[in-house]
Structures are given as C-alpha cells and as structure tokens.
Design an enzyme around this catalytic site. Structure first.
Site, mmCIF file in Angstrom:
data_model
loop_
_atom_site.group_PDB
_atom_site.id
_atom_site.type_symbol
_atom_site.label_atom_id
_atom_site.label_comp_id
_atom_site.label_asym_id
_atom_site.label_seq_id
_atom_site.Cartn_x
_atom_site.Cartn_y
_atom_site.Cartn_z
ATOM 1 C CB CYS A 108 -0.918 0.032 1.212
ATOM 2 S SG CYS A 108 -1.960 1.513 1.192
ATOM 3 C CB SER A 112 -0.447 0.460 6.588
ATOM 4 O OG SER A 112 -1.470 1.084 7.349
ATOM 5 C CB CYS A 113 -4.845 -0.588 2.474
ATOM 6 S SG CYS A 113 -5.402 1.111 2.665
HETATM 7 FE FE FE Z 1 -3.250 2.019 2.998
#
Ligand code: FE
Length: 203
Positions: A108, A112-113
C-alpha cells in the site's frame, strides 16, 4: 559538542506518535466517543483470533479444491465467506494467483491497507516508508532481501492496495504435496507468501 554530554529527559518519554495516540485516546474516552471495553475486545480479537492462519485456510482450500479456487479468483469475498472469513478491512478482496510466469506482490504505497480478516494486523515492515516506496520501484531487490529469488522468466506484478480493495496473493502449491490434506497444506502457507514477499514452505 557531543550530544550525550548532558541528561536527556526527552528520551524517557514515549515516541511522538505514541504520545499523540495516547492523547487522542484519552480525549475520545473522556468525551464518551470510545468505550475502552469495546476497544479491548477489538484489540483482543485481532491479537489472538484473527491472523494469517485464516488466510492459510483459504489458500489451502484453493489448492485442494478447483471449484473453490475458481470462485476465489472470480469473487474472493464469496469464497472467503464459505469459510466464515469476513470482517472489516476485508470487504473488497481480490485474490491474485502466482503462476510460473507471474509472481504477485502487494503493497500500500499510500499507507498500510491490508486484508485484516485474512492476515490479521500488518507487520511493521509493511507500514514502513522503505517498503512502500521500494516495493514498486525495485521489487526484485526487495524480494531478494526477503530471501526470495525468482526465476529469470517469472515477472513480478505489484499490486497497490487502495482504501477499497485489498489483495490476497495465492502462492503456487509446492511440489511434493500431492498426498497432503487441507489442514496439512495450510501449515505450509506463510503470511509473507500471501503478501508476495515470501514463498510457501516446502513439505
Ligand atoms: Fe493504505
């Protein structure tokens, strides 16, 4: 002048982000916007119940069952639901399958997906600036640092998560696993192999 000549009271304090999180939490609780007990349940869930073992079950089922594999690649959420794997940060999952020609890797770049219901809470390196920047620029070099060297002919495809879509890498089923059942197969599926920074274990 050497920096450590004098006392450093600042270094006794937690890091800046940790302090800010604590301050925010204090305000939210004081204003009644967050219930600490409810928060504890969520944290406990992601610390102990949700984790890469759930993603591993999904991958193992895909290795063992062609119908499930086809469904996973077409509609990952429908396939996950068959195993009871659902939840926040996993509403729109896309499964991408490694093949001899293509190795998939997930990042990501924006933040921080990460597919929480499948993999739990992301590791610190996944959230680091270095990984987020370098995974797209020099994926092979990053993979080498993870101990992964791909054959020359296998291209690397990097998937950038968005606020909506989360990716699950379906690694290739290792050689020599023909006789293994799903539970045994699941033990070979590592977290990193589902991010694409690793490969499954050998049987
Ligand atoms: Fe993200």
């Amino acid at each position: 002048m050497p920096h450590d000549d004098h006392d450093h009271p600042h270094s006794l304090l937690p890091s800046d982000p940790a302090l800010r999180v604590k301050a925010l939490e204090t305000i939210l609780v004081a204003k009644g916007l967050v219930d600490p007990a409810a928060m504890a349940v969520i944290l406990e869930t992601y610390e102990t119940k949700v984790g890469p073992h759930l993603g591993a079950r999904v991958v193992a089922r895909a290795w063992a069952d062609p119908r499930f594999r086809a469904l996973l690649l077409k509609n990952a959420n429908a396939a996950m639901a068959e195993l009871g794997v659902t939840g926040r940060q996993g509403e729109h999952v896309v499964a991408v399958e490694n093949t001899p020609g293509t190795h998939n890797m997930v990042v990501c770049t924006l933040c921080s997906c990460y597919p929480w219901p499948l993999l739990g809470i992301p590791p610190a390196w996944y959230k680091s600036d270095a990984y987020r920047a370098r995974a797209v620029r020099e994926p092979r070099k990053v993979l080498a640092e993870f101990g992964v060297t791909l054959p020359e002919g296998q291209k690397v495809r990097v998937w950038d998560s968005t606020a909506e879509v989360r990716y699950l890498v379906v690694p290739m089923r290792p050689e020599g696993t023909e006789g293994m059942d799903e539970a045994a197969l699941a033990t070979l599926v590592t977290r990193d192999s589902m991010i694409g920074t690793g490969l499954p274990l050998a049987p």
